[in-house]
Design an enzyme around this catalytic site. Structure first.
Site, PDB file in Angstrom:
ATOM      1  N   ARG A  68      13.257  -7.985   7.015  1.00 24.50           N
ATOM      2  CA  ARG A  68      13.849  -6.664   7.283  1.00 24.50           C
ATOM      3  C   ARG A  68      14.654  -6.680   8.588  1.00 24.50           C
ATOM      4  NH1 ARG A  68       8.837  -2.907   5.530  1.00 24.50           N
ATOM      5  NH2 ARG A  68       8.156  -3.320   7.658  1.00 24.50           N
ATOM      6  N   ARG A 117      12.921  -5.275  14.193  1.00 22.03           N
ATOM      7  CA  ARG A 117      11.906  -4.494  14.919  1.00 22.03           C
ATOM      8  C   ARG A 117      10.778  -5.429  15.333  1.00 22.03           C
ATOM      9  NH1 ARG A 117      12.181  -0.223  10.480  1.00 22.03           N
ATOM     10  NH2 ARG A 117      13.731   1.199  11.267  1.00 22.03           N
ATOM     11  N   ARG A 138      -0.972  -9.237  12.973  1.00 25.78           N
ATOM     12  CA  ARG A 138      -1.502  -8.069  12.254  1.00 25.78           C
ATOM     13  C   ARG A 138      -2.254  -8.505  11.004  1.00 25.78           C
ATOM     14  NH1 ARG A 138       3.052  -4.050  10.976  1.00 25.78           N
ATOM     15  NH2 ARG A 138       1.331  -2.762  10.290  1.00 25.78           N
ATOM     16  N   LYS A 161       0.831  -1.227   0.000  1.00 19.20           N
ATOM     17  CA  LYS A 161       0.000   0.000   0.000  1.00 19.20           C
ATOM     18  C   LYS A 161       0.854   1.260   0.000  1.00 19.20           C
ATOM     19  CE  LYS A 161      -2.544  -0.496   3.604  1.00 19.20           C
ATOM     20  NZ  LYS A 161      -2.298  -1.588   4.402  1.00 19.20           N
ATOM     21  N   ARG A 165     -11.879   1.001   7.870  1.00 22.35           N
ATOM     22  CA  ARG A 165     -11.480  -0.332   8.304  1.00 22.35           C
ATOM     23  C   ARG A 165     -12.661  -1.128   8.866  1.00 22.35           C
ATOM     24  NH1 ARG A 165      -5.930   1.145   8.857  1.00 22.35           N
ATOM     25  NH2 ARG A 165      -4.490  -0.278   9.690  1.00 22.35           N
TER      26      ARG A 165
END
Ligand code: AMP
Length: 209
Positions: A121, A154, A165, A13, A87
């Site tokens: 990442r 992270r 999530r 996105k 949402r």
């Protein structure tokens, strides 16, 4: 022409929003950015939001609708790209009184791909240089090329958090997708394709409208 972009975390996105803003001059409204800014500025609202954002829970509909309503002065009369809103179905219903959404683009991506994109990442614990195990690996695993410090992941990029999530997105947005599907405003685009191809496909949908 107003557009809403939906999709799970890691579906692209952010990248697609940037490209769309550059090509069509949309006014980008990211509710996630608005809320993070409140937290960063440590406003009274931000203090209350900190825990909610940390747990990736949804902020109350009434508050979100009010915040977006207050923000309208920034984008009145412009073409808007909504990123992260609506949402929930109550948010989708309330939105029609604030902005008339012409097109809802849903980027789909399976959890395995999201895990690979986000879970790869790593960031340097000292100088914050970022790496990706598949796309931009460090010369030596776990060590920063620039300063030699350890690379860390992270919390947001850890597999358990990504899965959580992703699951939350799936359950939270089901009703919203059905809402726009019934209105004939929704197009679903395969977010696993190369980002230029995804962009081309979104542009075709925008131009058709
Ligand atoms: P995002 O950057 O869009 O993933 O949003 C980050 C966080 O902000 C989400 O996990 C929610 O806690 C909150 N948030 C953003 N947009 C909304 C929304 N439309 N409704 C409720 N909570 C939101």
């Amino acid at each position: 022409m107003n557009l809403a972009l939906l999709g799970p975390p890691g579906s692209g996105k952010g990248t697609q929003s940037e490209k769309l803003v550059r090509k069509y001059g949309f006014f980008h409204v990211s509710t996630g950015d608005m809320l993070r800014e409140e937290v960063k500025q440590n406003t009274p609202l931000g203090k209350g939001l900190y825990g909610i954002l940390k747990r990736c829970e949804l902020v109350q509909d009434a508050l979100m609708i009010e915040l977006l309503g207050q923000y309208v002065t920034h984008f009145a009369g412009k073409s808007v790209l909504l990123d992260g809103f609506p949402r929930t179905v109550p948010q989708a219903r309330a939105l029609s009184a604030i902005v008339d959404v012409d097109l809802v683009v849903v980027l789909s991506a399976p959890v395995e791909l999201v895990l690979e994109r986000m879970g790869g990442r790593w960031v340097c614990s000292a100088c914050a240089t970022t790496y990706h195990t598949s796309f931009a690996p460090p010369r030596q695993q776990g060590v920063c090329d620039r300063c030699g410090a350890n690379l860390v992941q992270r919390t947001d990029d850890q597999p358990a958090t990504i899965r959580r999530r992703y699951g939350l997105y799936t359950t939270q947005t089901q009703g919203v997708l059905a809402f726009y599907q019934n209105l004939g405003k929704m197009v679903r685009i395969d977010g696993t394709m190369n980002s230029d191809v995804v962009f081309e496909t979104i542009c075709q949908a925008v131009e058709k409208k």
